[in-house]
Design a protein around this motif. Structure first.
Motif, PDB file in Angstrom:
ATOM      1  N   PRO A   1       0.768  -1.232  -0.275  1.00 19.08           N
ATOM      2  CA  PRO A   1      -0.240  -0.044   0.308  1.00 19.08           C
ATOM      3  C   PRO A   1       0.785   1.177  -0.048  1.00 19.08           C
ATOM      4  CG  PRO A   1      -0.535  -1.699   1.454  1.00 19.08           C
ATOM      5  CD  PRO A   1       0.654  -2.142   1.225  1.00 19.08           C
ATOM      6  N   TRP A   2       1.791   1.438   0.402  1.00 19.36           N
ATOM      7  CA  TRP A   2       2.733   2.289   0.644  1.00 19.36           C
ATOM      8  C   TRP A   2       3.528   2.868  -0.720  1.00 19.36           C
ATOM      9  CZ3 TRP A   2       7.932   2.764   0.105  1.00 19.36           C
ATOM     10  CH2 TRP A   2       8.617   4.723   0.326  1.00 19.36           C
ATOM     11  N   PHE A   3       3.840   1.769  -1.599  1.00 20.99           N
ATOM     12  CA  PHE A   3       4.785   1.232  -2.611  1.00 20.99           C
ATOM     13  C   PHE A   3       3.378   2.128  -4.203  1.00 20.99           C
ATOM     14  CE2 PHE A   3       8.215  -1.291  -1.071  1.00 20.99           C
ATOM     15  CZ  PHE A   3       9.217  -0.533  -1.350  1.00 20.99           C
ATOM     16  N   ILE A   4       1.940   1.808  -3.752  1.00 24.16           N
ATOM     17  CA  ILE A   4       1.037   2.336  -4.166  1.00 24.16           C
ATOM     18  C   ILE A   4       1.260   3.540  -4.540  1.00 24.16           C
ATOM     19  CG2 ILE A   4      -1.526   2.245  -4.733  1.00 24.16           C
ATOM     20  CD1 ILE A   4      -1.095  -0.914  -4.003  1.00 24.16           C
ATOM     21  N   GLY A   5       0.944   3.817  -3.126  1.00 28.01           N
ATOM     22  CA  GLY A   5       0.589   5.606  -2.560  1.00 28.01           C
ATOM     23  C   GLY A   5       1.928   6.658  -3.215  1.00 28.01           C
ATOM     24  N   LEU A   6       3.047   5.807  -3.172  1.00 26.37           N
ATOM     25  CA  LEU A   6       3.804   6.570  -3.558  1.00 26.37           C
ATOM     26  C   LEU A   6       4.462   6.897  -5.250  1.00 26.37           C
ATOM     27  CD1 LEU A   6       6.881   7.697  -2.707  1.00 26.37           C
ATOM     28  CD2 LEU A   6       8.057   4.857  -3.081  1.00 26.37           C
ATOM     29  N   VAL A   7       3.819   6.222  -5.460  1.00 29.71           N
ATOM     30  CA  VAL A   7       3.310   5.817  -7.344  1.00 29.71           C
ATOM     31  C   VAL A   7       2.335   6.765  -7.404  1.00 29.71           C
ATOM     32  CG1 VAL A   7       2.834   4.369  -8.920  1.00 29.71           C
ATOM     33  CG2 VAL A   7       5.070   3.238  -7.503  1.00 29.71           C
ATOM     34  N   LEU A   8       1.310   6.117  -7.033  1.00 36.65           N
ATOM     35  CA  LEU A   8       0.269   7.751  -7.516  1.00 36.65           C
ATOM     36  C   LEU A   8       0.030   8.317  -6.471  1.00 36.65           C
ATOM     37  CD1 LEU A   8      -2.671   4.253  -7.104  1.00 36.65           C
ATOM     38  CD2 LEU A   8      -1.634   5.427  -8.968  1.00 36.65           C
ATOM     39  N   ILE A   9       0.691   8.945  -5.241  1.00 38.46           N
ATOM     40  CA  ILE A   9       0.199  10.463  -5.075  1.00 38.46           C
ATOM     41  C   ILE A   9       1.446  11.155  -4.974  1.00 38.46           C
ATOM     42  CG2 ILE A   9      -0.562  11.685  -2.074  1.00 38.46           C
ATOM     43  CD1 ILE A   9      -1.928   9.014  -1.547  1.00 38.46           C
ATOM     44  N   THR A  10       3.060  11.156  -5.260  1.00 34.73           N
ATOM     45  CA  THR A  10       3.903  11.090  -4.635  1.00 34.73           C
ATOM     46  C   THR A  10       4.876  11.429  -6.009  1.00 34.73           C
ATOM     47  OG1 THR A  10       3.874  10.663  -2.357  1.00 34.73           O
ATOM     48  CG2 THR A  10       5.964  11.752  -3.866  1.00 34.73           C
ATOM     49  N   ALA A  11       5.019  10.033  -6.381  1.00 38.10           N
ATOM     50  CA  ALA A  11       6.292  10.326  -8.099  1.00 38.10           C
ATOM     51  C   ALA A  11       4.938  10.619  -9.240  1.00 38.10           C
ATOM     52  CB  ALA A  11       6.468   8.580  -7.936  1.00 38.10           C
ATOM     53  N   GLY A  12       3.967   9.765  -9.078  1.00 41.09           N
ATOM     54  CA  GLY A  12       3.305  10.518 -10.706  1.00 41.09           C
ATOM     55  C   GLY A  12       3.467  11.684 -10.101  1.00 41.09           C
ATOM     56  N   PRO A  13       2.702  12.408  -9.631  1.00 39.26           N
ATOM     57  CA  PRO A  13       2.439  13.337  -9.764  1.00 39.26           C
ATOM     58  C   PRO A  13       3.448  14.592  -9.942  1.00 39.26           C
ATOM     59  CG  PRO A  13       0.793  13.006  -7.899  1.00 39.26           C
ATOM     60  CD  PRO A  13       2.234  11.857  -7.673  1.00 39.26           C
ATOM     61  N   MET A  14       4.883  14.222  -9.333  1.00 33.84           N
ATOM     62  CA  MET A  14       5.892  14.846  -9.805  1.00 33.84           C
ATOM     63  C   MET A  14       6.595  14.888 -11.413  1.00 33.84           C
ATOM     64  SD  MET A  14       7.886  13.847  -5.666  1.00 33.84           S
ATOM     65  CE  MET A  14       9.421  14.684  -6.956  1.00 33.84           C
ATOM     66  N   LEU A  15       6.650  13.608 -11.268  1.00 32.46           N
ATOM     67  CA  LEU A  15       6.577  12.995 -13.039  1.00 32.46           C
ATOM     68  C   LEU A  15       5.504  14.106 -14.060  1.00 32.46           C
ATOM     69  CD1 LEU A  15       7.580   9.456 -12.983  1.00 32.46           C
ATOM     70  CD2 LEU A  15       8.870  11.470 -13.411  1.00 32.46           C
ATOM     71  N   ALA A  16       4.795  13.975 -13.956  1.00 36.24           N
ATOM     72  CA  ALA A  16       3.672  14.688 -14.192  1.00 36.24           C
ATOM     73  C   ALA A  16       3.630  16.892 -14.479  1.00 36.24           C
ATOM     74  CB  ALA A  16       1.782  14.790 -13.686  1.00 36.24           C
ATOM     75  N   SER A  17       4.178  16.953 -13.514  1.00 38.96           N
ATOM     76  CA  SER A  17       4.485  18.605 -13.313  1.00 38.96           C
ATOM     77  C   SER A  17       6.000  18.717 -13.528  1.00 38.96           C
ATOM     78  CB  SER A  17       4.200  18.836 -11.796  1.00 38.96           C
ATOM     79  OG  SER A  17       5.215  17.911 -11.192  1.00 38.96           O
ATOM     80  N   LEU A  18       6.564  18.210 -14.076  1.00 44.87           N
ATOM     81  CA  LEU A  18       7.505  18.299 -14.364  1.00 44.87           C
ATOM     82  C   LEU A  18       7.262  18.398 -16.344  1.00 44.87           C
ATOM     83  CD1 LEU A  18      11.153  17.854 -14.804  1.00 44.87           C
ATOM     84  CD2 LEU A  18      11.165  15.865 -14.260  1.00 44.87           C
ATOM     85  N   VAL A  19       6.339  17.137 -16.641  1.00 35.43           N
ATOM     86  CA  VAL A  19       6.318  17.534 -18.226  1.00 35.43           C
ATOM     87  C   VAL A  19       5.323  18.186 -18.206  1.00 35.43           C
ATOM     88  CG1 VAL A  19       4.674  15.919 -19.741  1.00 35.43           C
ATOM     89  CG2 VAL A  19       5.956  15.161 -18.547  1.00 35.43           C
ATOM     90  N   LEU A  20       4.298  18.934 -16.997  1.00 37.08           N
ATOM     91  CA  LEU A  20       3.670  20.087 -17.424  1.00 37.08           C
ATOM     92  C   LEU A  20       4.309  21.503 -17.244  1.00 37.08           C
ATOM     93  CD1 LEU A  20      -0.136  19.637 -15.306  1.00 37.08           C
ATOM     94  CD2 LEU A  20       0.432  19.614 -17.341  1.00 37.08           C
ATOM     95  N   ALA A  21       5.486  21.293 -17.066  1.00 36.70           N
ATOM     96  CA  ALA A  21       5.983  22.786 -17.047  1.00 36.70           C
ATOM     97  C   ALA A  21       6.539  23.279 -18.257  1.00 36.70           C
ATOM     98  CB  ALA A  21       7.809  22.399 -15.326  1.00 36.70           C
ATOM     99  N   PHE A  22       6.472  22.567 -19.097  1.00 37.50           N
ATOM    100  CA  PHE A  22       7.228  22.870 -20.437  1.00 37.50           C
ATOM    101  C   PHE A  22       5.730  22.882 -21.668  1.00 37.50           C
ATOM    102  CE2 PHE A  22      10.548  20.287 -18.560  1.00 37.50           C
ATOM    103  CZ  PHE A  22      11.602  21.267 -18.919  1.00 37.50           C
ATOM    104  N   THR A  23       4.997  22.734 -20.710  1.00 37.43           N
ATOM    105  CA  THR A  23       3.734  22.877 -21.620  1.00 37.43           C
ATOM    106  C   THR A  23       2.748  24.146 -21.375  1.00 37.43           C
ATOM    107  OG1 THR A  23       2.292  21.616 -19.953  1.00 37.43           O
ATOM    108  CG2 THR A  23       3.690  20.603 -21.327  1.00 37.43           C
TER     109      THR A  23
END
Length: 306
Positions: free
Chosen positions: A30-52
């Protein structure tokens, strides 16, 4: 036979450890799922959106380095960076100095230590809350408690929150007031220093100040470094106090416009999500740079027993 028996025990232990590892992996899932969906996923999404260019209503449009170039001409961004740097550079040292002074005082064996420790820690629990920020705005308002106290001594008060010259100082004072968390950590560190060092220093005729400077500070330097890094990161992320005190505007005259508040305004005030994502990563870089600088400087003043 004894060697064979030991080998069988080791084999059973190995199987048991594998089962324990599998059980631990299932509990951590559950912690790894939360890490991917709540922390790592949004961080990567914001990195992509930073160039849009993205405003929540239309699909993101890639614009290259436009958001980064835009930062260099953003006067309010520069103002928010200056306010944030002043906030961090002034409030964090004052907060740690106050926390250390109270920790040293409480370490002398004050009666009711648990009570005082709880009372002093309370501001750290409440300092980041909306209620305390509202109370702070009332206390430093035109008819607030501070002006009433000054009037008692015949001193003319002012609107501390409404004046651009003093508004940021009230936020700095609020952050200094939340000294409880580093104080408790300092107190725990002081309890780990062997009393034999102080006894030997007293035999040699060292004063209390010399003991503090030559024994307490060097041995407590890892704890000071730990608190320094944590409080700098926390100060850079400060948002609630500035938002409540200024009503979300960063006023008066952008004097309380800290970086996190400006990022919030760009993201949820004008829905400029692409630019806000770039600002978020700028904050990550700034915090990372300050943290790296602290680690580099630590070799000159942090003392370890080993």
């Amino acid at each position: 036979m004894s060697a064979l028996a030991e080998l069988r025990k080791l084999e059973k232990g190995g199987k048991g450890s594998k089962r324990d590892n599998r059980a631990a992996a299932w509990f951590l899932t559950p912690w790894f799922i939360g890490l991917v969906l709540i922390t790592a996923g949004p961080m990567l999404a914001s990195l992509v959106l930073a160039f849009t260019k993205y405003n929540l209503l239309q699909a993101p449009v890639f614009n290259g380095l436009d958001n980064i170039v835009r930062m260099f001409g953003d006067e309010r961004l520069l103002r928010s960076l200056i306010n944030t740097f002043l906030y961090v550079i002034i409030s964090v040292p004052l907060q740690l100095a106050l926390a250390l002074a109270l920790a040293v005082f409480l370490d002398r064996g004050v009666r009711g230590l648990s009570f005082y420790r709880s009372v002093f820690y309370l501001p750290s629990l409440l300092g980041g809350s909306v209620a305390i920020a509202v109370l702070w705005r009332t206390v430093f308002g035109t008819g607030g408690l501070v002006n009433d106290a000054l009037a008692f001594f015949g001193i003319q008060g002012q609107g501390w929150i409404s004046s651009p010259d003093t508004a940021l100082a009230t936020l700095i004072l609020l952050n200094v007031w939340t000294f409880g968390s580093p104080m408790v950590i300092f107190l725990a560190g002081l309890r780990q220093i062997p009393t034999s060092y102080y006894e030997a220093a007293q035999v040699d005729g060292a004063s209390r100040w010399r003991q503090f400077r030559s024994i307490t500070m060097p041995l407590l330097s890892p704890i000071i470094f730990f608190n320094l890094v944590l409080q700098i990161i926390h100060a850079f992320q400060s948002f609630t106090q500035a938002f409540v005190v200024s009503g979300g505007t960063g006023g008066p005259a952008d004097s309380t416009l800290v970086f996190s508040l400006y990022l919030y305004q760009r993201a949820f005030g004008s829905f400029d999500m692409g630019y806000a994502s770039a600002l978020a990563w700028l904050l990550v870089l700034v915090i990372g740079a300050f943290t790296a600088l602290n680690f580099w400087l630590s070799k000159y003043w942090v003392f370890y027993d080993d």
